[in-house]
Design a protein around this motif. Structure first.
Motif, PDB file in Angstrom:
ATOM      1  N   HIS A   1       0.839  -1.206   0.000  1.00 39.42           N
ATOM      2  CA  HIS A   1       0.000   0.000   0.000  1.00 39.42           C
ATOM      3  C   HIS A   1       0.874   1.257   0.000  1.00 39.42           C
ATOM      4  O   HIS A   1       1.909   1.302   0.669  1.00 39.42           O
ATOM      5  N   PRO A   2       0.461   2.310  -0.752  1.00 39.77           N
ATOM      6  CA  PRO A   2       1.286   3.538  -0.801  1.00 39.77           C
ATOM      7  C   PRO A   2       1.556   4.166   0.569  1.00 39.77           C
ATOM      8  O   PRO A   2       2.619   4.749   0.780  1.00 39.77           O
ATOM      9  N   ASN A   3       0.605   4.028   1.519  1.00 44.21           N
ATOM     10  CA  ASN A   3       0.838   4.595   2.862  1.00 44.21           C
ATOM     11  C   ASN A   3       1.979   3.875   3.582  1.00 44.21           C
ATOM     12  O   ASN A   3       2.705   4.478   4.378  1.00 44.21           O
ATOM     13  N   VAL A   4       2.110   2.578   3.299  1.00 41.61           N
ATOM     14  CA  VAL A   4       3.223   1.800   3.879  1.00 41.61           C
ATOM     15  C   VAL A   4       4.540   2.353   3.327  1.00 41.61           C
ATOM     16  O   VAL A   4       5.527   2.500   4.064  1.00 41.61           O
ATOM     17  N   ALA A   5       4.529   2.689   2.038  1.00 39.79           N
ATOM     18  CA  ALA A   5       5.730   3.264   1.415  1.00 39.79           C
ATOM     19  C   ALA A   5       6.109   4.581   2.089  1.00 39.79           C
ATOM     20  O   ALA A   5       7.290   4.842   2.345  1.00 39.79           O
TER      21      ALA A   5
ATOM     22  N   GLU B   1      10.106   0.456  -4.199  1.00 37.26           N
ATOM     23  CA  GLU B   1       9.495  -0.700  -4.873  1.00 37.26           C
ATOM     24  C   GLU B   1       7.967  -0.611  -4.841  1.00 37.26           C
ATOM     25  O   GLU B   1       7.291  -0.837  -5.846  1.00 37.26           O
ATOM     26  N   ILE B   2       7.426  -0.238  -3.674  1.00 35.47           N
ATOM     27  CA  ILE B   2       5.961  -0.107  -3.548  1.00 35.47           C
ATOM     28  C   ILE B   2       5.475   1.023  -4.453  1.00 35.47           C
ATOM     29  O   ILE B   2       4.500   0.877  -5.196  1.00 35.47           O
ATOM     30  N   GLN B   3       6.155   2.178  -4.391  1.00 31.85           N
ATOM     31  CA  GLN B   3       5.695   3.358  -5.128  1.00 31.85           C
ATOM     32  C   GLN B   3       5.704   3.129  -6.640  1.00 31.85           C
ATOM     33  O   GLN B   3       4.747   3.494  -7.324  1.00 31.85           O
ATOM     34  N   ILE B   4       6.772   2.517  -7.150  1.00 36.48           N
ATOM     35  CA  ILE B   4       6.822   2.256  -8.595  1.00 36.48           C
ATOM     36  C   ILE B   4       5.735   1.266  -8.991  1.00 36.48           C
ATOM     37  O   ILE B   4       5.090   1.408 -10.030  1.00 36.48           O
ATOM     38  N   GLY B   5       5.482   0.280  -8.117  1.00 37.53           N
ATOM     39  CA  GLY B   5       4.388  -0.674  -8.361  1.00 37.53           C
ATOM     40  C   GLY B   5       3.027  -0.005  -8.409  1.00 37.53           C
ATOM     41  O   GLY B   5       2.165  -0.375  -9.216  1.00 37.53           O
ATOM     42  N   VAL B   6       2.819   1.010  -7.588  1.00 39.15           N
ATOM     43  CA  VAL B   6       1.504   1.676  -7.506  1.00 39.15           C
ATOM     44  C   VAL B   6       1.370   2.786  -8.552  1.00 39.15           C
ATOM     45  O   VAL B   6       0.346   2.902  -9.219  1.00 39.15           O
ATOM     46  N   TYR B   7       2.421   3.625  -8.690  1.00 41.31           N
ATOM     47  CA  TYR B   7       2.299   4.849  -9.496  1.00 41.31           C
ATOM     48  C   TYR B   7       3.046   4.807 -10.823  1.00 41.31           C
ATOM     49  O   TYR B   7       2.860   5.683 -11.661  1.00 41.31           O
ATOM     50  N   GLY B   8       3.951   3.843 -11.014  1.00 42.28           N
ATOM     51  CA  GLY B   8       4.882   3.928 -12.130  1.00 42.28           C
ATOM     52  C   GLY B   8       6.074   4.808 -11.740  1.00 42.28           C
ATOM     53  O   GLY B   8       6.176   5.244 -10.593  1.00 42.28           O
ATOM     54  N   GLU B   9       6.951   5.082 -12.714  1.00 44.95           N
ATOM     55  CA  GLU B   9       8.208   5.796 -12.426  1.00 44.95           C
ATOM     56  C   GLU B   9       8.003   7.286 -12.173  1.00 44.95           C
ATOM     57  O   GLU B   9       8.806   7.922 -11.503  1.00 44.95           O
ATOM     58  N   ASN B  10       6.941   7.862 -12.754  1.00 42.86           N
ATOM     59  CA  ASN B  10       6.820   9.324 -12.816  1.00 42.86           C
ATOM     60  C   ASN B  10       5.789   9.850 -11.824  1.00 42.86           C
ATOM     61  O   ASN B  10       4.636  10.088 -12.174  1.00 42.86           O
ATOM     62  N   HIS B  11       6.209  10.042 -10.566  1.00 35.26           N
ATOM     63  CA  HIS B  11       5.279  10.480  -9.521  1.00 35.26           C
ATOM     64  C   HIS B  11       6.074  11.218  -8.441  1.00 35.26           C
ATOM     65  O   HIS B  11       7.224  10.850  -8.161  1.00 35.26           O
ATOM     66  N   PRO B  12       5.465  12.253  -7.806  1.00 37.84           N
ATOM     67  CA  PRO B  12       6.201  13.007  -6.771  1.00 37.84           C
ATOM     68  C   PRO B  12       6.758  12.130  -5.643  1.00 37.84           C
ATOM     69  O   PRO B  12       7.849  12.397  -5.129  1.00 37.84           O
ATOM     70  N   ASP B  13       6.012  11.094  -5.242  1.00 30.43           N
ATOM     71  CA  ASP B  13       6.494  10.228  -4.150  1.00 30.43           C
ATOM     72  C   ASP B  13       7.750   9.459  -4.566  1.00 30.43           C
ATOM     73  O   ASP B  13       8.656   9.236  -3.755  1.00 30.43           O
ATOM     74  N   VAL B  14       7.786   9.033  -5.839  1.00 27.69           N
ATOM     75  CA  VAL B  14       8.975   8.348  -6.366  1.00 27.69           C
ATOM     76  C   VAL B  14      10.161   9.315  -6.335  1.00 27.69           C
ATOM     77  O   VAL B  14      11.277   8.948  -5.947  1.00 27.69           O
ATOM     78  N   ALA B  15       9.899  10.581  -6.706  1.00 31.65           N
ATOM     79  CA  ALA B  15      10.963  11.601  -6.695  1.00 31.65           C
ATOM     80  C   ALA B  15      11.521  11.792  -5.284  1.00 31.65           C
ATOM     81  O   ALA B  15      12.741  11.841  -5.086  1.00 31.65           O
ATOM     82  N   THR B  16      10.634  11.876  -4.291  1.00 36.73           N
ATOM     83  CA  THR B  16      11.069  12.071  -2.899  1.00 36.73           C
ATOM     84  C   THR B  16      11.965  10.925  -2.447  1.00 36.73           C
ATOM     85  O   THR B  16      13.017  11.135  -1.830  1.00 36.73           O
ATOM     86  N   THR B  17      11.566   9.692  -2.778  1.00 40.94           N
ATOM     87  CA  THR B  17      12.360   8.530  -2.363  1.00 40.94           C
ATOM     88  C   THR B  17      13.705   8.499  -3.072  1.00 40.94           C
ATOM     89  O   THR B  17      14.738   8.196  -2.453  1.00 40.94           O
TER      90      THR B  17
END
Length: 297
Positions: free
Chosen positions: A194-198, A226-242
């Motif tokens: 789940h994204p909240n776990v990420a 790993e969770i964020q890319i699974g949920v959102y793909g590569e292009n998302h603000p949360d992926v950028a933060t991580t």
């Protein structure tokens, strides 16, 4: 993101049908605009989200009683976008409007009131008023525990908020304990993808980084990514933060080439979502400059 485009298209079709049936000034039209706003926000399109939240608010102001909970929903949504855009005084103003309505509708004890307390805590926290932030975070936690019990995702959110505050104040062991409390609830209730776990893994990584426990930090960040890319793909603000956080750990390891790779990846993603000059973008840019200066030595 195909799912996002499909959902967006469906909402536009709904609005078209609703406008033909009811005209512009109808609660159902406002609700579809609100759903579009939440969808846009989730996908990092904050400008569109603000436009749709404001459209919904204007309709609701003209057709609903001033104490209607849907008005509070609009104020809360707009406040959330102001918060993301680092316009904290506007964010606090709109959250306060939402809270006023919710108090009149529900009294003192309702989950939605706890949510706004939590949101106000974040806005005060980001604006630098740590005392006010702590006050609202504790109000949110206490109300959530009373109304929802101790195994609810919203309780985990409160633990997350309190942990972040302690982390920023340098109380890293307290922060780590609150994050562990949050993660335990989330893994049990939401599952491990789940994204909240990420978000919680990411936050724990920050604490471990501050404690100079770099392998543990990296482990947390990689789980989050790993969770964020699974949920959102590569292009998302949360992926950028991580990616930015992973870059910081590589920097601390002295692996400047890897640090530069992740920090640039973070900046490239985030500049698609935030306006020029946003504090987060400036931090990301400064991080890259710091690494480049080390590589150049």
């Amino acid at each position: 993101n195909g799912e996002y485009e499909l959902a967006r298209e469906n909402y536009f079709k709904s609005i078209e049908t609703q406008l033909q049936l009811y005209g512009e000034e109808h609660p159902d039209v406002a609700m579809t605009y609100t759903n579009l706003a939440f969808l846009s926000e989730k996908n990092g399109d904050y400008n569109s989200a603000m436009i749709y939240f404001e459209k919904a608010l204007n309709i609701r102001k003209s057709v609903l009683d001033e104490n209607h909970p849907d008005l509070a929903m609009s104020y809360n949504g707009i406040a959330g976008i102001y918060k993301v855009l680092a316009q904290y005084s506007s964010s606090i103003k709109y959250y306060s409007k939402a809270l006023e309505i919710l108090h009149r509708v529900h009294g003192e004890k309702h989950p939605s009131i706890a949510s706004v307390y939590g949101n106000l805590g974040v806005a005060y926290d980001k604006s630098g008023d740590k005392e006010k932030a702590l006050e609202f975070y504790e109000k949110a936690l206490s109300l959530r525990l009373e109304l929802l019990g101790d195994k609810h995702p919203d309780v985990a959110q409160s633990y997350n908020d309190l942990a972040a505050l302690h982390d920023n104040n340098g109380n890293y062991n307290d922060a780590r304990q609150y994050y562990k409390n949050a993660l335990e609830i989330q893994l049990e209730v939401l599952g491990e993808k789940h994204p909240n776990v990420a978000v919680t893994y990411n936050n724990m990584g920050v604490v471990y980084n501050n404690l100079e426990m770099y392998p543990k930090a990296m482990d947390c960040y990689n789980k989050a990514l790993e969770i964020q890319i699974g949920v959102y793909g590569e292009n998302h603000p949360d992926v950028a933060t991580t990616c930015n956080n992973i870059g910081a750990v590589y920097f601390n390891y002295g692996n400047y080439a890897k640090a530069s790779e992740y920090l640039k990846r973070a900046y490239t993603i985030m500049k698609e979502f935030l306006p020029k000059g946003h504090p987060t973008l400036e931090i990301f840019r400064e991080n890259i400059e710091r690494v480049e200066s080390m590589i150049g030595q």
